[in-house]
Design a protein around this motif. Structure first.
Motif, PDB file in Angstrom:
ATOM      1  N   VAL A  18      27.662  44.775  49.741  1.00 32.24           N
ATOM      2  CA  VAL A  18      27.126  46.169  49.398  1.00 32.24           C
ATOM      3  C   VAL A  18      27.490  46.249  47.830  1.00 32.24           C
ATOM      4  CG1 VAL A  18      27.229  48.625  49.612  1.00 32.24           C
ATOM      5  CG2 VAL A  18      27.157  47.131  51.753  1.00 32.24           C
ATOM      6  N   LEU A  19      28.641  45.919  47.416  1.00 33.36           N
ATOM      7  CA  LEU A  19      29.246  46.004  46.055  1.00 33.36           C
ATOM      8  C   LEU A  19      28.397  44.982  45.232  1.00 33.36           C
ATOM      9  CD1 LEU A  19      31.121  47.405  44.188  1.00 33.36           C
ATOM     10  CD2 LEU A  19      32.904  45.703  44.841  1.00 33.36           C
ATOM     11  N   ARG A  20      28.105  44.090  45.784  1.00 34.13           N
ATOM     12  CA  ARG A  20      27.363  42.808  44.929  1.00 34.13           C
ATOM     13  C   ARG A  20      25.867  43.663  44.438  1.00 34.13           C
ATOM     14  NH1 ARG A  20      29.724  39.046  48.217  1.00 34.13           N
ATOM     15  NH2 ARG A  20      27.623  38.883  49.601  1.00 34.13           N
ATOM     16  N   SER A  21      25.309  44.364  45.455  1.00 27.64           N
ATOM     17  CA  SER A  21      24.031  44.707  45.288  1.00 27.64           C
ATOM     18  C   SER A  21      24.100  45.876  44.219  1.00 27.64           C
ATOM     19  CB  SER A  21      23.364  45.179  46.703  1.00 27.64           C
ATOM     20  OG  SER A  21      23.968  46.366  47.215  1.00 27.64           O
ATOM     21  N   ASP A  22      25.203  46.606  44.138  1.00 27.20           N
ATOM     22  CA  ASP A  22      25.112  47.753  43.342  1.00 27.20           C
ATOM     23  C   ASP A  22      26.436  47.798  42.574  1.00 27.20           C
ATOM     24  OD1 ASP A  22      24.846  50.113  41.917  1.00 27.20           O
ATOM     25  OD2 ASP A  22      24.431  51.190  43.874  1.00 27.20           O
ATOM     26  N   LEU A  25      28.919  50.840  41.006  1.00 26.58           N
ATOM     27  CA  LEU A  25      29.954  51.379  41.783  1.00 26.58           C
ATOM     28  C   LEU A  25      31.358  51.104  41.050  1.00 26.58           C
ATOM     29  CD1 LEU A  25      28.586  50.875  45.308  1.00 26.58           C
ATOM     30  CD2 LEU A  25      28.417  52.791  43.764  1.00 26.58           C
ATOM     31  N   MET A  26      31.236  50.097  40.641  1.00 27.82           N
ATOM     32  CA  MET A  26      32.886  49.737  40.145  1.00 27.82           C
ATOM     33  C   MET A  26      33.251  50.487  38.886  1.00 27.82           C
ATOM     34  SD  MET A  26      33.273  45.727  40.446  1.00 27.82           S
ATOM     35  CE  MET A  26      31.742  44.783  39.712  1.00 27.82           C
ATOM     36  N   LEU A  27      32.086  50.992  38.236  1.00 25.30           N
ATOM     37  CA  LEU A  27      32.464  51.926  36.918  1.00 25.30           C
ATOM     38  C   LEU A  27      33.296  53.448  37.482  1.00 25.30           C
ATOM     39  CD1 LEU A  27      29.041  52.163  35.132  1.00 25.30           C
ATOM     40  CD2 LEU A  27      31.182  51.031  34.538  1.00 25.30           C
ATOM     41  N   PHE A  28      33.165  53.446  38.786  1.00 34.07           N
ATOM     42  CA  PHE A  28      33.868  54.872  39.064  1.00 34.07           C
ATOM     43  C   PHE A  28      35.416  54.389  39.217  1.00 34.07           C
ATOM     44  CE2 PHE A  28      29.974  55.593  41.508  1.00 34.07           C
ATOM     45  CZ  PHE A  28      29.675  57.064  40.997  1.00 34.07           C
ATOM     46  N   PRO A  29      36.150  53.575  39.604  1.00 34.95           N
ATOM     47  CA  PRO A  29      37.456  52.903  39.413  1.00 34.95           C
ATOM     48  C   PRO A  29      37.841  52.784  38.113  1.00 34.95           C
ATOM     49  CG  PRO A  29      36.467  51.711  41.270  1.00 34.95           C
ATOM     50  CD  PRO A  29      35.375  52.509  40.544  1.00 34.95           C
ATOM     51  N   VAL A  30      36.926  52.542  37.079  1.00 32.41           N
ATOM     52  CA  VAL A  30      37.293  52.060  35.607  1.00 32.41           C
ATOM     53  C   VAL A  30      37.504  53.737  34.986  1.00 32.41           C
ATOM     54  CG1 VAL A  30      36.477  51.361  33.467  1.00 32.41           C
ATOM     55  CG2 VAL A  30      36.106  49.956  35.549  1.00 32.41           C
ATOM     56  N   LEU A  31      36.767  54.570  35.424  1.00 30.54           N
ATOM     57  CA  LEU A  31      36.556  55.708  34.747  1.00 30.54           C
ATOM     58  C   LEU A  31      37.963  56.416  35.410  1.00 30.54           C
ATOM     59  CD1 LEU A  31      33.037  56.831  34.872  1.00 30.54           C
ATOM     60  CD2 LEU A  31      34.296  56.433  33.134  1.00 30.54           C
ATOM     61  N   ALA A 230      45.540  40.227  31.406  1.00 34.48           N
ATOM     62  CA  ALA A 230      45.688  41.558  31.759  1.00 34.48           C
ATOM     63  C   ALA A 230      44.285  42.146  32.028  1.00 34.48           C
ATOM     64  CB  ALA A 230      46.375  42.265  30.532  1.00 34.48           C
ATOM     65  N   ILE A 231      43.533  41.802  30.978  1.00 34.89           N
ATOM     66  CA  ILE A 231      42.030  42.351  31.644  1.00 34.89           C
ATOM     67  C   ILE A 231      41.600  41.744  32.895  1.00 34.89           C
ATOM     68  CG2 ILE A 231      39.417  42.275  31.047  1.00 34.89           C
ATOM     69  CD1 ILE A 231      40.453  42.281  27.895  1.00 34.89           C
ATOM     70  N   GLY A 232      41.784  40.331  33.068  1.00 34.30           N
ATOM     71  CA  GLY A 232      41.543  39.783  34.385  1.00 34.30           C
ATOM     72  C   GLY A 232      41.993  40.497  35.529  1.00 34.30           C
ATOM     73  N   LEU A 233      43.508  40.705  35.486  1.00 37.47           N
ATOM     74  CA  LEU A 233      44.008  41.492  36.673  1.00 37.47           C
ATOM     75  C   LEU A 233      43.305  42.967  36.852  1.00 37.47           C
ATOM     76  CD1 LEU A 233      47.862  40.535  36.060  1.00 37.47           C
ATOM     77  CD2 LEU A 233      46.065  39.745  37.632  1.00 37.47           C
ATOM     78  N   VAL A 238      40.086  46.768  39.917  1.00 35.50           N
ATOM     79  CA  VAL A 238      38.960  47.739  39.955  1.00 35.50           C
ATOM     80  C   VAL A 238      38.011  47.181  41.130  1.00 35.50           C
ATOM     81  CG1 VAL A 238      36.703  48.149  38.851  1.00 35.50           C
ATOM     82  CG2 VAL A 238      38.749  48.254  37.516  1.00 35.50           C
ATOM     83  N   TYR A 239      37.797  45.950  41.380  1.00 41.12           N
ATOM     84  CA  TYR A 239      37.062  45.454  42.284  1.00 41.12           C
ATOM     85  C   TYR A 239      37.681  45.895  43.716  1.00 41.12           C
ATOM     86  CZ  TYR A 239      34.211  42.072  45.316  1.00 41.12           C
ATOM     87  OH  TYR A 239      33.517  41.838  46.177  1.00 41.12           O
ATOM     88  N   GLN A 240      38.966  45.973  43.883  1.00 44.64           N
ATOM     89  CA  GLN A 240      39.644  46.105  44.909  1.00 44.64           C
ATOM     90  C   GLN A 240      39.278  47.810  45.427  1.00 44.64           C
ATOM     91  OE1 GLN A 240      44.099  46.098  44.905  1.00 44.64           O
ATOM     92  NE2 GLN A 240      44.354  47.149  46.914  1.00 44.64           N
ATOM     93  N   THR A 241      39.268  48.563  44.530  1.00 43.42           N
ATOM     94  CA  THR A 241      39.313  50.058  44.751  1.00 43.42           C
ATOM     95  C   THR A 241      37.864  50.318  45.092  1.00 43.42           C
ATOM     96  OG1 THR A 241      40.972  50.511  42.902  1.00 43.42           O
ATOM     97  CG2 THR A 241      39.623  52.162  43.493  1.00 43.42           C
ATOM     98  N   ALA A 242      36.997  49.719  44.518  1.00 48.20           N
ATOM     99  CA  ALA A 242      35.614  49.767  44.768  1.00 48.20           C
ATOM    100  C   ALA A 242      35.352  49.179  46.476  1.00 48.20           C
ATOM    101  CB  ALA A 242      34.422  49.321  43.866  1.00 48.20           C
TER     102      ALA A 242
END
Length: 277
Positions: A18-22, A25-31, A230-233, A238-242
């Motif tokens: 589902v996350l790959r299709s959208d 959604l990962m922008l929410f954890p970033v913000l 650091a960016i990679g981590l 972010v991926y985990q949260t989403a």
């Protein structure tokens, strides 16, 4: 146990699909991360500048800690609610936007603030127990209660987003769902945290080693490698949260309606929500 592990892994893979299709959604954890850093800076900079805790931390830290936790939880729960709201739309076959998610969170803002107050109170109490330097059993109990609280509140955000109820009722519903349907199948949510925690830990160790080797050749190269690591981590976090948000939305949706979201096997979800015997 092996069946539950396999089933949970299948559910995680479906959530990842589902996350790959959208990916939006990962922008929410970033913000959410940026907002929580802003809250942290708002509290930390004045405290350090005024040297409020220069002579140690006593009972005076409790009201400050409560306000800090309340602000942090308000931000985190709001963005999680936006993520879950958008994930719910996706699970129903829609194509959510950022504004759709934020609209879902804004509609439930009073309940979100109410739950943030409850979570802040619990957070302060648990931290006080964990900081107890005179009684190891109190610290151990605080850690155990922290795990129990995490499990009991796993579905609070989906409940808040989906139902027009207050924070206390949402918490009761989350506990009821845990006890009634998948108390022993929380391995999915715990597994996500454990797997990504291990991944981030290994990534951090690797990043430190690579940065050190790069510094031996050039300071500029070492800094560049450290920043990239650091960016990679952060991206992994972010991926985990989403992923966790989508997983909780899918579990809640099926638990209350028994409707199978696209990308999920009905057998998997039916077994994940079998009543405990």
């Amino acid at each position: 146990m092996f069946d539950r592990l396999s089933r949970s892994w299948d559910l995680v893979k479906a959530s990842a699909g589902v996350l790959r299709s959208d990916k939006e959604l990962m922008l929410f954890p970033v913000l959410s991360g940026l907002a929580t850093l802003g809250v942290l800076a708002t509290f930390a900079l004045p405290l350090f500048a005024l040297r409020i805790f220069e002579h140690g931390i006593g009972l005076a830290w409790l009201p400050v800690a409560f306000v800090f936790y309340f602000c942090q939880y308000s931000v985190i729960v709001f963005f999680n609610a936006a993520l879950v709201g958008a994930a719910m739309i996706r699970l129903e076959g829609g194509n959510p936007t950022l504004s759709d998610g934020f609209a879902a969170a804004r509609r439930r803002l009073p309940a979100i603030l109410g739950y943030a107050a409850i979570a802040a109170t619990v957070g302060v109490l648990l931290q006080a127990m964990k900081r107890n330097e005179t009684n190891f059993l109190v610290r151990l109990l605080g850690s155990g209660l922290g795990v129990a609280w995490t499990l009991a509140t796993f579905l609070v955000v989906p409940v808040l987003v989906s139902r027009d109820i207050g924070a206390i009722d949402a918490l009761k519903d989350s506990v009821a769902l845990l006890k009634r349907t998948w108390g022993e199948n929380a391995i999915g949510s715990v597994g996500i945290g454990a797997a990504f925690g291990l991944l981030i830990g290994l990534g951090a160790v690797t990043g430190v080693a690579l940065s050190y080797l790069a510094f031996m050749g050039s300071a500029a190269l070492g800094i560049a490698v450290a920043v990239l690591c650091a960016i990679g981590l952060m991206l992994v976090a972010v991926y985990q949260t989403a992923l966790t948000g989508i997983y909780s939305a899918a579990l809640y949706r099926y638990a209350v309606s028994h409707e199978v979201p696209p990308g999920f096997s009905g057998a998997q979800l039916a077994q994940a929500f079998e009543p405990r015997r």
